[in-house]
Design a protein around this motif. Structure first.
Motif, PDB file in Angstrom:
ATOM      1  N   ILE A 178       0.856  -1.192   0.000  1.00 48.54           N
ATOM      2  CA  ILE A 178       0.000   0.000   0.000  1.00 48.54           C
ATOM      3  C   ILE A 178       0.889   1.237   0.000  1.00 48.54           C
ATOM      4  O   ILE A 178       1.740   1.396   0.877  1.00 48.54           O
ATOM      5  N   SER A 179       0.706   2.097  -0.976  1.00 46.58           N
ATOM      6  CA  SER A 179       1.485   3.335  -1.069  1.00 46.58           C
ATOM      7  C   SER A 179       0.624   4.504  -0.610  1.00 46.58           C
ATOM      8  O   SER A 179      -0.402   4.804  -1.219  1.00 46.58           O
ATOM      9  N   LEU A 180       1.037   5.162   0.453  1.00 43.16           N
ATOM     10  CA  LEU A 180       0.278   6.318   0.938  1.00 43.16           C
ATOM     11  C   LEU A 180       0.374   7.488  -0.042  1.00 43.16           C
ATOM     12  O   LEU A 180      -0.578   8.256  -0.201  1.00 43.16           O
ATOM     13  N   VAL A 181       1.522   7.600  -0.718  1.00 41.74           N
ATOM     14  CA  VAL A 181       1.676   8.656  -1.742  1.00 41.74           C
ATOM     15  C   VAL A 181       0.643   8.460  -2.841  1.00 41.74           C
ATOM     16  O   VAL A 181      -0.044   9.400  -3.264  1.00 41.74           O
ATOM     17  N   ALA A 182       0.508   7.217  -3.308  1.00 48.80           N
ATOM     18  CA  ALA A 182      -0.447   6.919  -4.378  1.00 48.80           C
ATOM     19  C   ALA A 182      -1.878   7.188  -3.918  1.00 48.80           C
ATOM     20  O   ALA A 182      -2.685   7.748  -4.672  1.00 48.80           O
TER      21      ALA A 182
ATOM     22  N   GLY B  11       0.621  18.583  10.498  1.00 45.26           N
ATOM     23  CA  GLY B  11       1.336  17.483  11.143  1.00 45.26           C
ATOM     24  C   GLY B  11       0.872  16.094  10.792  1.00 45.26           C
ATOM     25  O   GLY B  11       1.596  15.119  10.999  1.00 45.26           O
ATOM     26  N   ALA B  12      -0.357  15.956  10.274  1.00 44.30           N
ATOM     27  CA  ALA B  12      -0.896  14.610  10.067  1.00 44.30           C
ATOM     28  C   ALA B  12      -2.004  14.622   9.023  1.00 44.30           C
ATOM     29  O   ALA B  12      -2.579  15.665   8.705  1.00 44.30           O
ATOM     30  N   SER B  13      -2.276  13.435   8.497  1.00 43.00           N
ATOM     31  CA  SER B  13      -3.381  13.260   7.541  1.00 43.00           C
ATOM     32  C   SER B  13      -4.175  12.023   7.927  1.00 43.00           C
ATOM     33  O   SER B  13      -3.617  11.050   8.444  1.00 43.00           O
ATOM     34  N   LEU B  14      -5.466  12.066   7.655  1.00 44.12           N
ATOM     35  CA  LEU B  14      -6.310  10.880   7.778  1.00 44.12           C
ATOM     36  C   LEU B  14      -6.626  10.431   6.359  1.00 44.12           C
ATOM     37  O   LEU B  14      -7.143  11.203   5.555  1.00 44.12           O
ATOM     38  N   ILE B  15      -6.281   9.169   6.050  1.00 40.58           N
ATOM     39  CA  ILE B  15      -6.384   8.656   4.685  1.00 40.58           C
ATOM     40  C   ILE B  15      -7.267   7.413   4.661  1.00 40.58           C
ATOM     41  O   ILE B  15      -7.146   6.540   5.537  1.00 40.58           O
ATOM     42  N   ASP B  16      -8.126   7.331   3.660  1.00 41.93           N
ATOM     43  CA  ASP B  16      -8.940   6.123   3.454  1.00 41.93           C
ATOM     44  C   ASP B  16      -8.069   5.101   2.722  1.00 41.93           C
ATOM     45  O   ASP B  16      -7.682   5.309   1.576  1.00 41.93           O
ATOM     46  N   ILE B  17      -7.742   3.974   3.390  1.00 40.94           N
ATOM     47  CA  ILE B  17      -6.874   2.966   2.751  1.00 40.94           C
ATOM     48  C   ILE B  17      -7.685   1.766   2.241  1.00 40.94           C
ATOM     49  O   ILE B  17      -7.124   0.723   1.908  1.00 40.94           O
ATOM     50  N   GLY B  18      -8.998   1.949   2.163  1.00 38.68           N
ATOM     51  CA  GLY B  18      -9.839   0.929   1.533  1.00 38.68           C
ATOM     52  C   GLY B  18     -10.393  -0.103   2.494  1.00 38.68           C
ATOM     53  O   GLY B  18      -9.916  -0.261   3.614  1.00 38.68           O
ATOM     54  N   ASP B  19     -11.461  -0.769   2.056  1.00 39.81           N
ATOM     55  CA  ASP B  19     -12.105  -1.840   2.833  1.00 39.81           C
ATOM     56  C   ASP B  19     -12.614  -1.356   4.176  1.00 39.81           C
ATOM     57  O   ASP B  19     -12.689  -2.120   5.153  1.00 39.81           O
TER      58      ASP B  19
ATOM     59  N   ASN C   1       2.831   5.265   9.046  1.00 41.99           N
ATOM     60  CA  ASN C   1       3.312   6.175   8.012  1.00 41.99           C
ATOM     61  C   ASN C   1       4.411   5.469   7.233  1.00 41.99           C
ATOM     62  O   ASN C   1       4.774   4.334   7.546  1.00 41.99           O
ATOM     63  N   GLN C   2       4.928   6.118   6.223  1.00 40.31           N
ATOM     64  CA  GLN C   2       6.000   5.538   5.417  1.00 40.31           C
ATOM     65  C   GLN C   2       7.189   6.490   5.346  1.00 40.31           C
ATOM     66  O   GLN C   2       7.831   6.651   4.321  1.00 40.31           O
TER      67      GLN C   2
END
Length: 799
Positions: A468-472, A485-493, A533-534
């Motif tokens: 899983i690429s957070l950049v993508a 300082g931070a992000s909330l990201i939908d990583i699916g499912d 994070n990455q």
């Protein structure tokens, strides 16, 4: 047919063989480690009355190398107990054991004739469908398999690990023309999923991919250094992080690797390529051959390109003057472009700033870079089928932040090619054709997907669900909310991820604010949350600079507010109604550990260095870390009625007071940072995916938040026990007066203050005691000195 590796054998117990055996043990695979039978007795063996026929003598070489694994640094084993999975054997008595194994790795001396003899010796004992591979840095895999049976050849290939095998990600898999494709595919997946490697398929050419390009690059640097009159130190000050290479840069790297090893690799290419121009590049210059002859081969010899000496002002590192062959004070290259590049945030900008500069740094970097880029392009098709394999090999094997073709994109393909041609360089035809078609980048990114140039057209880089690429995801518009300082990201499912991206991922108000938003959002709309994070490190702690500034201003209400906010954040993680899974990796220190401990589960990368290190800056954990360590120890005891509370508190005190940091996720289990129900990802590239699966697993099982509990404290009596131990250390001169003061505060917190032994307290009580102690230490001048020292020097002050 399907393949599976339940047991393995390593033939050869030298540094590389033992390292590979150790890593197999790290991932839980029992391994037989073979070496030759000694030809003579040691003095100790003679004193014991042993003979050359005794098993302990016959296995001595392999057993000695097995034992060395326990002392090596960096540690080759995740945990010292893993050594029990390695059995020492010899190549005369124990060959029958090969019939038990599914994979035999040959790791003997880099000589074709010796490797051929070993393969001939082991073939009769190979069981049907067992895979055999050679670990070689450049000898022809095809040549060493001559004379072997068809069945052997179908199961034979090269597996080139990089040293040290535990830490370096690259594994080059080199099939021969006769290797079954199923075996190749299995070894690729086994390398990635079980060994945690980044696998590239290489062609059976001299030194394969990474050593071919890397060795060429090093020879070019030496050549340009001599031609331009640069010193060893000047070159290292330019060819490290300034251009996206490791801190050890060029000559420090050669000292670590060993000039003798490098000379062997260079000689191997020179002897096996036909182009005279290429052969000339791989010829060691006279001064380097002189160094090899004199034994000045690097760190293992005590001197190489650098030498550490003791002087009136302590230790000093000198550099070799290759003109006089004498050691002189180390120099750094001071050039305007190097200073300008430090102000650039993006690596591509940093490199462009230097490479096109007209100063001495710019000339050196341009001359090196153009030759390496052209060589990489020229070798495409010969050493690997695609540019992605070359780039990944250099990143995973040599620690480059960008591979050659990524670097070329960064400096501008059109601009650089134009300059190369002006300077009379021969640019490969395939690049000219590509540019003529209007394709001006080797890589293109569109809607979160990466494409690379292949035979004049763009082809999508293979996507794997485990990576899983957070950049993508950000490029695909999956950000739910973000701040500085931070992000909330939908990583699916149905899973969201809280990503830190503050400087050094230090936890400040922005991250805490985003955490609370994330937990509210997840409670309404998602199955659960991953904290991950990455970046370079998961998190190195709270914002120490801000804390020091407030302490120096004596702004105690603001510090109290900051600490309360941090404590409330960690409590919110613990009691989240949806499962929270923390995904730590690399440095996970102080506040980073405190964010992980209250999570429903931890899914850690195997290389996770976790610890509560606040005493190093004169403090104690302030975000609930003390309470969490106590709770973990208490929860780990099945018989609460008969628990020895003092023993648990002693363990917690020792862990925190000594600022213990795990050297792996496995060791973090010993410190109770990671529990039996938590997971470990061997391949860090799969960490976010694995953490996501852990969230979904908890959600499917009907996750419910834990119920608040009260725990008994040892009180004043227990505190007296801890302080007696600390006082003994102080009287023995092992800790300073200020260390003792910190120990007093820590003991007060872990023992629950001045309450009677056995008193039941809730979590908030422990947090209040912790916060009070933390604030009082912030006001200590010596603590502020420690914080200042850490911020300026990057290491702890003992005052």
């Amino acid at each position: 047919m399907g393949y599976r590796i339940n047991k393995a054998a390593v033939i050869g117990s030298g540094v590389m063989g033992a390292g590979i055996a150790a890593h197999l043990a790290n991932v839980g695979i029992p391994v037989y480690m073979f070496d030759i039978v000694p030809q003579s007795l040691t003095e100790e063996e003679q004193r014991k009355g042993l003979t050359l026929e005794d098993k302990v003598v016959r296995n001595r070489i392999a057993e000695q190398n097995r034992q060395k694994l326990l002392k090596q640094k960096p540690a080759p084993l995740y945990d010292k107990s893993r050594i029990e999975l390695i059995t020492a054997c010899n190549l005369e008595d124990d060959l029958d054991k090969l019939k038990e194994v599914d994979w035999i790795v040959e790791v003997v001396v880099e000589r074709l004739d010796v490797k051929q003899q070993v393969l001939a010796k082991i073939e009769p004992y190979r069981k049907e469908n067992a895979i055999v591979s050679t670990n070689t840095s450049g000898i022809s895999v095809e040549a060493m398999s001559e004379g072997r049976s068809e069945a052997f050849l179908r199961h034979f290939l090269g597996t080139h690990f990089f040293n040290p095998p535990r830490y370096l990600k690259l594994l080059e898999v080199i099939p021969t023309a006769k290797t079954d494709s199923e075996v190749v595919q299995f070894m690729k997946e086994f390398g990635e999923k079980v060994l945690g490697k980044g696998v590239v398929l290489a062609k059976d050419t001299p030194n394969f991919i990474a050593n071919r390009i890397g060795c060429y690059g090093l020879m070019v640097i030496v050549d340009e250094m001599v031609k331009g009159g640069y010193s060893v130190g000047e070159v290292d000050s330019v060819t490290g992080p300034a251009i996206g290479r490791p801190k050890s840069a060029t000559f420090r790297t050669l000292d670590v690797v060993g000039l003798d090893t490098f000379a062997h690799v260079a000689h191997n290419v020179r002897e096996n390529v036909s182009d005279p121009t290429e052969q000339d590049v791989f010829k060691l210059p006279d001064f380097m051959q002189h160094m090899v002859n004199k034994g000045w081969i690097g760190s293992k010899a005590g001197q190489g390109f650098f030498k550490k000496v003791k002087g009136d002002k302590g230790s000093e590192i000198l550099e070799l003057d290759y003109n006089t062959m004498e050691y002189v004070p180390r120099k750094k290259l001071n050039a305007p472009s190097l200073q300008q590049s430090k102000g650039k945030k993006d690596l591509a900008e940093k490199i462009r700033t230097i490479v096109y500069a007209k100063d001495r740094a710019g000339k050196l970097v341009w001359n090196i870079m153009k030759r390496v880029l052209l060589y990489s392009a020229d070798k495409l098709g010969e050493i690997a089928d695609d540019i992605v394999s070359i780039d990944q090999a250099m990143k995973w094997g040599f620690g480059w932040e960008m591979g050659p073709f990524e670097t070329w994109d960064a400096i501008g393909l059109q601009q650089s090619v134009a300059r190369m041609e002006e300077e009379g360089e021969q640019v490969p035809d395939w690049i000219k054709t590509m540019l003529a078609k209007g394709k001006t980048f080797f890589y293109n990114r569109e809607q979160g997907k990466t494409f690379y140039i292949s035979h004049g057209e763009y082809k999508q880089v293979e996507e794997r669900p485990e990576e899983i690429s957070l950049v993508a995801l950000k490029e695909q518009g999956k950000v739910i909310k973000q701040n500085a300082g931070a992000s909330l990201i939908d990583i699916g499912d149905g899973v969201a991820l809280l990503e830190f991206h503050s400087p050094n991922n230090a936890i400040g108000a922005d991250i805490i604010h985003m955490l609370h938003f994330s937990l509210d959002e997840v409670a309404r709309n998602y199955e659960g949350l991953v904290i991950g994070n990455q970046g370079k490190n998961f998190c190195v702690g709270a914002n120490l600079m801000l804390l020091l500034m407030e302490a120096q201003e004596m702004n105690w209400p603001e510090i109290d507010f900051m600490v309360r906010q941090f404590q409330q954040a960690t409590m919110a993680i613990r009691y989240s109604e949806k499962p929270v899974v923390a995904a730590p990796f690399a440095m996970t220190l102080g506040g980073g550990t405190e964010f992980c401990l209250p999570a429903a589960r931890i899914q850690a990368a195997a290389e996770t260095y976790m610890g509560l290190v606040e005493v190093g800056v004169g403090l104690i954990p302030g975000g609930g870390g003390n309470k969490e360590v106590l709770l973990r120890l208490y929860d780990s005891v099945p018989d609460k009625a008969n628990v020895d509370l003092q023993q648990l508190v002693n363990l917690a005190f020792e862990t925190i007071a000594m600022a213990k940091v795990s050297t792996s996720a496995e060791e973090a289990r010993q410190y109770q940072f990671i529990r039996p129900q938590d997971g470990i990802s061997i391949n860090q590239s799969f960490l976010i995916y694995d953490a996501k699966q852990k969230v979904l697993e908890l959600a499917r099982a009907g996750y419910r938040a834990p119920q608040p509990q009260k725990i008994p404290v040892v009180g004043q009596e227990g505190k007296a026990v801890l302080l007696l131990g600390a006082y003994t250390f102080k009287k023995g001169g092992q800790i300073s007066d200020h260390d003792y003061k910190i120990a007093e505060k820590l003991a007060h917190v872990l023992c629950g203050g001045n309450l009677p032994q056995g008193t039941l307290v809730d979590e908030q009580y422990l947090l209040d005691v912790e916060r009070e102690a933390f604030l009082s230490l912030c006001g200590e001048p010596k603590t502020q000195q420690r914080m200042q020292y850490m911020l300026t020097k990057g290491k702890p002050l003992r005052n």
